[in-house]
Structures are given as structure tokens and as C-alpha cells.
Design an enzyme around this catalytic site. Structure first.
Site, short mmCIF file in Angstrom:
data_model
loop_
_atom_site.label_atom_id
_atom_site.label_comp_id
_atom_site.label_asym_id
_atom_site.label_seq_id
_atom_site.Cartn_x
_atom_site.Cartn_y
_atom_site.Cartn_z
N HIS A 16 0.81 -1.23 0.00
CA HIS A 16 0.00 0.00 0.00
C HIS A 16 0.84 1.27 0.00
O HIS A 16 0.34 2.35 0.31
CB HIS A 16 -0.95 0.01 1.20
CG HIS A 16 -2.06 -1.00 1.08
ND1 HIS A 16 -2.80 -1.44 2.15
CD2 HIS A 16 -2.53 -1.66 0.00
CE1 HIS A 16 -3.69 -2.33 1.73
NE2 HIS A 16 -3.54 -2.47 0.44
N CYS A 27 4.52 11.98 -13.94
CA CYS A 27 5.47 11.09 -14.64
C CYS A 27 5.76 9.79 -13.89
O CYS A 27 6.57 8.99 -14.36
CB CYS A 27 6.77 11.84 -14.92
SG CYS A 27 7.82 12.08 -13.45
N CYS A 75 8.20 17.83 -8.78
CA CYS A 75 8.85 16.55 -9.00
C CYS A 75 10.32 16.80 -9.35
O CYS A 75 10.60 17.61 -10.23
CB CYS A 75 8.16 15.81 -10.14
SG CYS A 75 9.06 14.34 -10.72
N GLY A 105 -2.69 -9.24 12.54
CA GLY A 105 -3.27 -7.93 12.81
C GLY A 105 -3.96 -7.29 11.63
O GLY A 105 -3.92 -6.07 11.49
#
EC number: 2.3.1.286
Length: 230
Positions: A106, A117, A133, A172
Site C-alpha cells: 500500500h 510522470c 517533482c 493484525g
């Protein structure tokens, strides 16, 4: 030599002090999923989303790996076979605990992603909307987090590992979110022994052959000691 594949969720980090999302008083009780964990929410209010993850990043920096994180690193180091850890968590407690063979399905709080990009780079402790970026210079930085509606990372590789597992353990995790909730079925098809560690049976708990109920810091540590005959 057996291959052990382990999936970890919010429950393993909760004992370190990381707020969970699905508890009654968790993050989803404080924030709408649509506002802070979807691409649409980010486009609608990038400042809200960036600040949400800045707060998560700051919180993660203040806590330490617990006994369950350390036990999994010990298992990886001493087991006479392969140990693969797949985490749904976006903190770095596994890395700081010593785990090396690790997949963040994740994403990661310490990562930034360019939505123009797809370049990735280490995130600063405090991101700002419109950060540029470093590759394409577009003002298109976002947290490198997989949001609802997006595909988790490296799924083909993860399913390859599950198909080779001799043991599959889930620690968990609620069992409410797919595709991770389907991992136990995939491991069972491969003939793996399946074991769940949780405070109570998860939504897919009936698919596991074995359950160990209690805090992960205790149950996982005991399991690893049993496996390593310590």
C-alpha cells in the site's frame, strides 16, 4: 526448507502507538475515506490530504518497533528457509525492526510520487501541495500511498510468493480489504498451513487452519520462538 509468507496489517503497529483506521475511534472515525484516501479527494483538496499524511509521517517517526516486529526480523534471520513479509502498513516499523525481505503493498509514508510522470523519491518530513517533482519538475507531488480505487503494488510478485508458500500467516489484519483479504485462499490453494494472529477472528477467519488470539507482541513472539526452538 519451508517458505513462510507473512501478511501484516494495522494490528501489528497498533501496539507501537500507530493509530489504526478501522477501530471505533480510529482514523476513519475522524476523517472521511473519500476526503483523504482517494485520488478524487486529493484533486479536490490536496492541502487536506497532504497535511493528513504529514501528520501520519510525524506520528510514525515518534514510535518504535515492538516485539512482534523484532520477532519477524529474527525469524527472517534464523529460519532455514525463505521468509517474505508483505505489509499493508505504510509505516517503516518493519524496516526499523530489521526485516529486509519486505513488500509495502500500500505504499510508504516516507515516499513521494509524481502523478505526472510516476517518478518516486524520498518524501520530506513535511510535504506541501504543489511540490515539484525532481525528475520532470511538474508541481505534481503526492504521497506514495495506494488509495482506494488504486491497485496495490507488486501484486504479480506477491501472488507468486503465495503460490509457493508452505506457511501463510496473517497478523493484525481485519480481512475486510481485497485483494489482501484473498491471500489466505490463495495460500490454501498452494497447500500452505494457514495461521491467523489477531485480537479476534477476522472477517476471513474461518478460512484459517489455526488461530492465535491476543496481542501480536506476545502471540507472534511465542510463535517465532516455537519455530526456532528457542
Amino acid at each position: 526448507m519451508s517458505k513462510i509468507v507473512i501478511l501484516t496489517g494495522a494490528g501489528i503497529s497498533a501496539e507501537s502507538g500507530i493509530e489504526t483506521f478501522r477501530a471505533d475511534d480510529g482514523l476513519w472515525a475522524q476523517h472521511r475515506v473519500e476526503d483523504v484516501a482517494t485520488p478524487e479527494g486529493f484533486m479536490r483538496d490536496p492541502e487536506l490530504v497532504v497535511n493528513f499524511y504529514n501528520a501520519r509521517r510525524a506520528q510514525a517517526a515518534e514510535v518504535e518497533p515492538n516485539a512482534a516486529h523484532l520477532a519477524l526480523a529474527l525469524l527472517e534471520a534464523e529460519h532455514h528457509g525463505e521468509v517474505v513479509v508483505i505489509t499493508q502498513n505504510v509505516d517503516d516499523l518493519h524496516e526499523r525492526g530489521g526485516t529486509q525481505n519486505l513488500y509495502h503493498m500500500h505504499g510508504h509514508l516516507k515516499g513521494a510520487l509524481c502523478y505526472a510522470c510516476d517518478h518516486r523519491w524520498p518524501a520530506p518530513m513535511v510535504m506541501a501541495p504543489g511540490d515539484a517533482c525532481p525528475s520532470c519538475t511538474a508541481p505534481a507531488a503526492r504521497p506514495d500511498i495506494v488509495w482506494f480505487g488504486e491497485m496495490p503494488y507488486e501484486m504479480d510478485t506477491l501472488f507468486d510468493h503465495l503460490s509457493q508458500a508452505d506457511v501463510f500467516a496473517a497478523i493484525g489484519t481485519s480481512g475486510n480489504v481485497y485483494p489482501a483479504a484473498g491471500f489466505v485462499a490463495e495460500a490454501r490453494r498452494a497447500g500452505a498451513h494457514t495461521i491467523e494472529f489477531n485480537l479476534e477472528k477476522s472477517a476471513v477467519g474461518n478460512q484459517f487452519a489455526e488461530h492465535r488470539i491476543g496481542p501480536a507482541s506476545q502471540t507472534v513472539s511465542n510463535w517465532v520462538n516455537d519455530l526456532l526452538q528457542r
